[in-house]
Design a protein around this motif. Structure first.
Motif, PDB file in Angstrom:
ATOM      1  N   GLY A 128       0.828  -1.201   0.000  1.00 23.79           N
ATOM      2  CA  GLY A 128       0.000   0.000   0.000  1.00 23.79           C
ATOM      3  C   GLY A 128       0.859   1.246   0.000  1.00 23.79           C
ATOM      4  N   ILE A 129       0.248   2.376  -0.389  1.00 21.50           N
ATOM      5  CA  ILE A 129       1.000   3.625  -0.480  1.00 21.50           C
ATOM      6  C   ILE A 129       0.072   4.814  -0.294  1.00 21.50           C
ATOM      7  CG2 ILE A 129       0.765   3.714  -3.001  1.00 21.50           C
ATOM      8  CD1 ILE A 129       3.585   4.974  -3.101  1.00 21.50           C
ATOM      9  N   GLY A 130       0.595   5.851   0.368  1.00 23.32           N
ATOM     10  CA  GLY A 130      -0.101   7.121   0.496  1.00 23.32           C
ATOM     11  C   GLY A 130       0.883   8.253   0.300  1.00 23.32           C
ATOM     12  N   VAL A 131       0.368   9.443   0.020  1.00 28.15           N
ATOM     13  CA  VAL A 131       1.220  10.609  -0.182  1.00 28.15           C
ATOM     14  C   VAL A 131       0.735  11.730   0.725  1.00 28.15           C
ATOM     15  CG1 VAL A 131      -0.166  11.406  -2.156  1.00 28.15           C
ATOM     16  CG2 VAL A 131       2.203  12.200  -1.890  1.00 28.15           C
ATOM     17  N   TYR A 132       1.693  12.445   1.318  1.00 27.60           N
ATOM     18  CA  TYR A 132       1.362  13.567   2.195  1.00 27.60           C
ATOM     19  C   TYR A 132       2.518  14.558   2.172  1.00 27.60           C
ATOM     20  CZ  TYR A 132       0.976  16.197   6.571  1.00 27.60           C
ATOM     21  OH  TYR A 132       0.944  17.198   7.511  1.00 27.60           O
ATOM     22  N   ASP A 133       2.203  15.813   1.870  1.00 32.22           N
ATOM     23  CA  ASP A 133       3.176  16.897   1.910  1.00 32.22           C
ATOM     24  C   ASP A 133       4.405  16.598   1.048  1.00 32.22           C
ATOM     25  OD1 ASP A 133       4.036  19.413   2.691  1.00 32.22           O
ATOM     26  OD2 ASP A 133       5.059  18.676   4.487  1.00 32.22           O
ATOM     27  N   GLY A 134       4.159  16.035  -0.146  1.00 33.01           N
ATOM     28  CA  GLY A 134       5.241  15.784  -1.085  1.00 33.01           C
ATOM     29  C   GLY A 134       6.097  14.578  -0.784  1.00 33.01           C
ATOM     30  N   ARG A 135       5.722  13.805   0.220  1.00 34.25           N
ATOM     31  CA  ARG A 135       6.466  12.597   0.575  1.00 34.25           C
ATOM     32  C   ARG A 135       5.559  11.381   0.425  1.00 34.25           C
ATOM     33  NH1 ARG A 135       7.602  16.672   4.122  1.00 34.25           N
ATOM     34  NH2 ARG A 135       9.794  17.309   4.305  1.00 34.25           N
ATOM     35  N   PHE A 136       6.183  10.239   0.180  1.00 32.10           N
ATOM     36  CA  PHE A 136       5.436   9.004  -0.029  1.00 32.10           C
ATOM     37  C   PHE A 136       5.671   8.050   1.136  1.00 32.10           C
ATOM     38  CE2 PHE A 136       6.010  10.890  -4.164  1.00 32.10           C
ATOM     39  CZ  PHE A 136       4.759  10.733  -4.750  1.00 32.10           C
ATOM     40  N   TYR A 137       4.611   7.324   1.493  1.00 26.68           N
ATOM     41  CA  TYR A 137       4.649   6.425   2.638  1.00 26.68           C
ATOM     42  C   TYR A 137       4.137   5.060   2.187  1.00 26.68           C
ATOM     43  CZ  TYR A 137       5.267  10.767   5.202  1.00 26.68           C
ATOM     44  OH  TYR A 137       5.753  11.983   5.649  1.00 26.68           O
ATOM     45  N   VAL A 138       4.997   4.046   2.307  1.00 24.56           N
ATOM     46  CA  VAL A 138       4.683   2.710   1.813  1.00 24.56           C
ATOM     47  C   VAL A 138       4.436   1.780   3.001  1.00 24.56           C
ATOM     48  CG1 VAL A 138       5.467   0.781   0.391  1.00 24.56           C
ATOM     49  CG2 VAL A 138       6.117   3.131  -0.219  1.00 24.56           C
ATOM     50  N   VAL A 177       3.620  -4.935  15.950  1.00 27.27           N
ATOM     51  CA  VAL A 177       3.573  -3.556  15.469  1.00 27.27           C
ATOM     52  C   VAL A 177       3.519  -3.576  13.951  1.00 27.27           C
ATOM     53  CG1 VAL A 177       4.850  -2.633  17.448  1.00 27.27           C
ATOM     54  CG2 VAL A 177       6.097  -3.333  15.379  1.00 27.27           C
ATOM     55  N   ASN A 178       3.118  -2.456  13.360  1.00 29.79           N
ATOM     56  CA  ASN A 178       3.189  -2.291  11.915  1.00 29.79           C
ATOM     57  C   ASN A 178       4.269  -1.277  11.565  1.00 29.79           C
ATOM     58  OD1 ASN A 178       1.140  -3.736  10.070  1.00 29.79           O
ATOM     59  ND2 ASN A 178      -0.090  -3.225  11.873  1.00 29.79           N
ATOM     60  N   TYR A 179       4.660  -1.271  10.292  1.00 28.11           N
ATOM     61  CA  TYR A 179       5.728  -0.395   9.833  1.00 28.11           C
ATOM     62  C   TYR A 179       5.253   0.460   8.662  1.00 28.11           C
ATOM     63  CZ  TYR A 179       8.371  -3.891  12.454  1.00 28.11           C
ATOM     64  OH  TYR A 179       8.815  -4.744  13.435  1.00 28.11           O
ATOM     65  N   VAL A 180       5.705   1.710   8.652  1.00 30.84           N
ATOM     66  CA  VAL A 180       5.448   2.630   7.547  1.00 30.84           C
ATOM     67  C   VAL A 180       6.795   3.159   7.084  1.00 30.84           C
ATOM     68  CG1 VAL A 180       4.280   4.726   6.790  1.00 30.84           C
ATOM     69  CG2 VAL A 180       3.212   3.271   8.532  1.00 30.84           C
ATOM     70  N   TYR A 181       7.062   3.044   5.783  1.00 31.31           N
ATOM     71  CA  TYR A 181       8.362   3.405   5.223  1.00 31.31           C
ATOM     72  C   TYR A 181       8.231   4.710   4.450  1.00 31.31           C
ATOM     73  CZ  TYR A 181       9.316  -1.458   6.393  1.00 31.31           C
ATOM     74  OH  TYR A 181       9.453  -2.652   7.059  1.00 31.31           O
ATOM     75  N   GLN A 182       8.973   5.718   4.886  1.00 34.14           N
ATOM     76  CA  GLN A 182       8.870   7.057   4.302  1.00 34.14           C
ATOM     77  C   GLN A 182       9.939   7.270   3.236  1.00 34.14           C
ATOM     78  OE1 GLN A 182       8.950  10.228   7.197  1.00 34.14           O
ATOM     79  NE2 GLN A 182       9.446  11.782   5.678  1.00 34.14           N
ATOM     80  N   TYR A 183       9.513   7.876   2.100  1.00 30.33           N
ATOM     81  CA  TYR A 183      10.414   8.210   0.996  1.00 30.33           C
ATOM     82  C   TYR A 183      10.191   9.661   0.592  1.00 30.33           C
ATOM     83  CZ  TYR A 183      11.076   3.178   0.595  1.00 30.33           C
ATOM     84  OH  TYR A 183      11.378   1.868   0.865  1.00 30.33           O
ATOM     85  N   ASP A 184      11.246  10.294   0.078  1.00 32.23           N
ATOM     86  CA  ASP A 184      11.071  11.656  -0.419  1.00 32.23           C
ATOM     87  C   ASP A 184      10.485  11.621  -1.830  1.00 32.23           C
ATOM     88  OD1 ASP A 184      13.156  11.146  -2.232  1.00 32.23           O
ATOM     89  OD2 ASP A 184      14.625  12.349  -1.139  1.00 32.23           O
ATOM     90  N   ALA A 185      10.375  12.784  -2.458  1.00 32.81           N
ATOM     91  CA  ALA A 185       9.730  12.878  -3.768  1.00 32.81           C
ATOM     92  C   ALA A 185      10.476  12.104  -4.849  1.00 32.81           C
ATOM     93  CB  ALA A 185       9.595  14.343  -4.177  1.00 32.81           C
ATOM     94  N   ASP A 186      11.775  11.843  -4.636  1.00 32.31           N
ATOM     95  CA  ASP A 186      12.582  11.078  -5.591  1.00 32.31           C
ATOM     96  C   ASP A 186      12.715   9.611  -5.190  1.00 32.31           C
ATOM     97  OD1 ASP A 186      13.146  13.361  -7.191  1.00 32.31           O
ATOM     98  OD2 ASP A 186      14.646  13.984  -5.715  1.00 32.31           O
ATOM     99  N   PHE A 187      11.985   9.218  -4.168  1.00 30.70           N
ATOM    100  CA  PHE A 187      11.989   7.863  -3.628  1.00 30.70           C
ATOM    101  C   PHE A 187      13.335   7.459  -3.040  1.00 30.70           C
ATOM    102  CE2 PHE A 187       7.875   7.679  -5.506  1.00 30.70           C
ATOM    103  CZ  PHE A 187       7.178   6.854  -4.642  1.00 30.70           C
ATOM    104  N   THR A 188      13.994   8.445  -2.449  1.00 33.47           N
ATOM    105  CA  THR A 188      15.117   8.152  -1.570  1.00 33.47           C
ATOM    106  C   THR A 188      14.553   7.818  -0.195  1.00 33.47           C
ATOM    107  OG1 THR A 188      16.562   9.665  -2.772  1.00 33.47           O
ATOM    108  CG2 THR A 188      17.220   9.066  -0.526  1.00 33.47           C
ATOM    109  N   PHE A 189      15.007   6.709   0.374  1.00 33.98           N
ATOM    110  CA  PHE A 189      14.485   6.276   1.667  1.00 33.98           C
ATOM    111  C   PHE A 189      14.835   7.289   2.750  1.00 33.98           C
ATOM    112  CE2 PHE A 189      15.126   3.710   5.625  1.00 33.98           C
ATOM    113  CZ  PHE A 189      13.785   3.429   5.853  1.00 33.98           C
ATOM    114  N   VAL A 190      13.833   7.616   3.599  1.00 31.58           N
ATOM    115  CA  VAL A 190      14.016   8.599   4.666  1.00 31.58           C
ATOM    116  C   VAL A 190      13.989   7.948   6.040  1.00 31.58           C
ATOM    117  CG1 VAL A 190      13.059  10.669   5.773  1.00 31.58           C
ATOM    118  CG2 VAL A 190      13.016  10.449   3.266  1.00 31.58           C
TER     119      VAL A 190
END
Length: 272
Positions: free
Chosen positions: A141-151, A161-174
């Motif tokens: 699954g994926i969502g977008v918020y404030d120019g960042r993507f969350y997978v 627990v669950n995990y959410v993986y944050q990426y910037d607009a270029d899909f560099t892992f954050v």
């Protein structure tokens, strides 16, 4: 995600965080949505619905191996075959972003192969692929918020627990975020950001919705099914997907408008 092991897994009991308050359920805007109360996607497809998104002019549906674009009445504009497994999706600035896993889901050893595929919203032409191998148990699954993507994605049955993986607009892992949700069946399936919080759809018997704040602190866990798709709409509303599969016929999809509810998390707007 695949249902092969659903019948053999059980949801473990989990502590539920405080729920939505009355103020939390007030629409963020007073404008009335012009989106139809309910839309059925034209056609039937070989695999079940994984997620939906909309840019206000069209609806985009991910049926695992088929990506479909319809108008707001559900009539197909275009559709394309895609790799198995295309999961939940989101739209941002004219592009469709889909969480894709080419490996195994929910494997404790992490034998996933996680990606985000990108399509032009106009014609569904593929324009990019981004590796998201940090999504250890499979991108679903994926969502977008404030120019960042969350997978989001899969989860073995012994993790609480669950995990959410944050990426910037270029899909560099954050960053990898931890959601103290308790165990959810096969992880998180769908995601969207609305009302200043995250809404996550999960499988289960019954299916459940997790709600967190913008920093992934739990707000509530509700027995409401948005595991096949959830999307934000103007006017403080959301869009919830449902679907069914019939042997020999195929799988169908539907979206229905919904509003936040202090008791159930979300409440569908009844059709006339």
């Amino acid at each position: 995600m695949k249902f092969a092991s659903i019948a053999f897994l059980m949801i473990l009991a989990a502590a539920v965080a405080p729920g939505l308050s009355a103020d939390d359920t007030k629409p963020a805007e007073k404008t009335v949505s012009t989106f139809p109360n309910q839309v059925d996607c034209e056609g039937a497809y070989p695999h079940h619905l994984q997620g939906v998104c909309t840019d206000g002019d069209a609806i985009y549906w991910s049926f695992t191996t088929t990506l479909v674009k319809t108008d707001l009445d559900g009539e197909v504009i275009t559709k394309i075959p895609v790799a198995n497994h295309h999961g939940d999706l989101c739209v941002d600035e004219g592009k469709i972003y889909v969480a894709v896993n080419l490996g195994r889901f929910n494997d404790p050893q992490g034998n996933a192969d996680s990606w985000v595929y990108v399509y032009d919203a106009a014609d569904l032409k593929e324009v990019a692929r981004h590796e998201t191998q940090e999504v250890f148990h499979g991108a679903g699954g994926i969502g977008v918020y404030d120019g960042r993507f969350y997978v989001v994605g899969g989860l073995p049955s012994d993790i609480e627990v669950n995990y959410v993986y944050q990426y910037d607009a270029d899909f560099t892992f954050v960053k990898k975020h931890i959601v103290a949700s308790g165990q959810t069946l096969l992880g998180i399936q769908t995601a969207t950001f609305a009302h200043d919080r995250w809404w996550f759809g999960c499988y289960g018997s019954p299916a459940e919705t997790l709600v967190t704040d913008a920093n992934f602190k739990m707000i509530g866990r509700y027995k409401f099914n948005c595991s096949l798709g959830i999307e934000k709409l103007p006017g403080g509303e959301l869009l919830v997907a449902s679907g069914r599969c019939v042997k020999g016929t195929g799988c169908t999809g539907r979206v229905t408008r919904a509003v936040p509810d202090a008791t159930t998390g979300l409440k569908l707007i009844q059709t006339k």
